[in-house]
Design a protein around this motif. Structure first.
Motif, PDB file in Angstrom:
ATOM      1  N   GLU A  91      36.797  29.509  32.117  1.00  5.25           N
ATOM      2  CA  GLU A  91      37.760  30.315  32.873  1.00  5.25           C
ATOM      3  C   GLU A  91      39.108  30.408  32.163  1.00  5.25           C
ATOM      4  O   GLU A  91      39.924  31.279  32.485  1.00  5.25           O
ATOM      5  N   ASN A  92      39.340  29.530  31.188  1.00  2.48           N
ATOM      6  CA  ASN A  92      40.602  29.570  30.447  1.00  2.48           C
ATOM      7  C   ASN A  92      40.551  30.511  29.244  1.00  2.48           C
ATOM      8  O   ASN A  92      41.578  30.752  28.601  1.00  2.48           O
ATOM      9  N   ARG A  98      35.189  35.563  27.410  1.00  6.34           N
ATOM     10  CA  ARG A  98      34.410  34.994  28.508  1.00  6.34           C
ATOM     11  C   ARG A  98      33.200  35.864  28.842  1.00  6.34           C
ATOM     12  O   ARG A  98      32.096  35.354  29.053  1.00  6.34           O
ATOM     13  N   ILE A 143      34.584  37.814  36.712  1.00  8.82           N
ATOM     14  CA  ILE A 143      35.279  37.526  35.456  1.00  8.82           C
ATOM     15  C   ILE A 143      36.319  38.610  35.166  1.00  8.82           C
ATOM     16  O   ILE A 143      37.451  38.317  34.768  1.00  8.82           O
ATOM     17  N   HIS A 146      39.367  38.308  37.361  1.00 11.07           N
ATOM     18  CA  HIS A 146      40.241  37.256  36.857  1.00 11.07           C
ATOM     19  C   HIS A 146      41.114  37.796  35.729  1.00 11.07           C
ATOM     20  O   HIS A 146      42.314  37.490  35.638  1.00 11.07           O
TER      21      HIS A 146
END
Length: 204
Positions: A91-92, A98, A143, A146
């Motif tokens: 998630e970083n 990602r 994703i 985010h």
């Protein structure tokens, strides 16, 4: 002192739940083995029960229809990828990286079990809800959402639609990759190109 992770962790399953999961796993493994060995259509619920050494009623208690094994297969693969990326704190990562990691891990699972993938994907497309099931596109949309919150995605991009495009490209690539022997193209490379095309339209 208890860590926040431990405080929010789900309680360990009890003995009854562990036994139920064990039975479900046994039925699942029996079904997948039969599908690969003799084909999805040729496999019956009775054969699955016999191979798992369980009563026919037990099969229906866990999987009311044969197509349920196809749905379970897809769900387990997505869960494995989520677990791998969770361990890597994905998630970083930047949203593009990602997304690429997610589909690459999915691709790796298919490459390590190509015969299984060929049978199960073809059956899912014909008898299941492969292209109607939103599970994969929603995972990818999360994703992208985010990335939207972090300013990596163009404002106004529809995350669900972008996730749908990626999922469609993934499924199309897998179905074509398993349709011929030997494979007609390099799967990771094909998935990377799908991501490149979508990212070119959504990245800020």
């Amino acid at each position: 002192m208890t860590s926040p992770e431990a405080q929010t962790a789900a309680p360990a399953p009890g003995r009854r739940e562990r036994k139920r999961q064990q039975v479900r796993d046994q039925l699942y493994e029996a079904a997948i083995g039969l599908f690969v060995a003799q084909g999805y259509e040729a496999t019956t619920m009775e054969q699955i029960a016999e191979r798992a050494d369980m009563a026919r009623a037990t099969v229906f208690n866990h999987f009311s229809q044969k197509v349920g094994f196809l749905e379970e297969w897809g769900a387990r693969r997505r869960a494995r990828v989520a677990a791998i990326l969770g361990q890597e704190s994905a998630e970083n990562l930047p949203v593009g990286t990602r997304l690429r990691r997610y589909l690459r891990e999915m691709g790796e699972l298919n490459m390590t079990s190509r015969a299984e993938t060929a049978v199960l994907m073809a059956a899912s497309a014909r008898f299941g809800q492969l292209l109607q099931d939103p599970s994969l596109e929603l995972e990818l949309a999360r994703i992208i959402e985010h990335g939207l919150r972090r300013g990596e995605i163009k404002p106004g991009v529809d995350a669900v639609q972008a996730g749908s495009l990626l999922a469609a490209g993934y499924f199309s690539g897998i179905l074509r990759w398993t349709a011929e022997d030997p494979p007609p193209f390099d799967l990771p490379d094909r998935l990377d190109r799908v991501i490149d095309i979508v990212l070119a339209g959504i990245l800020a």
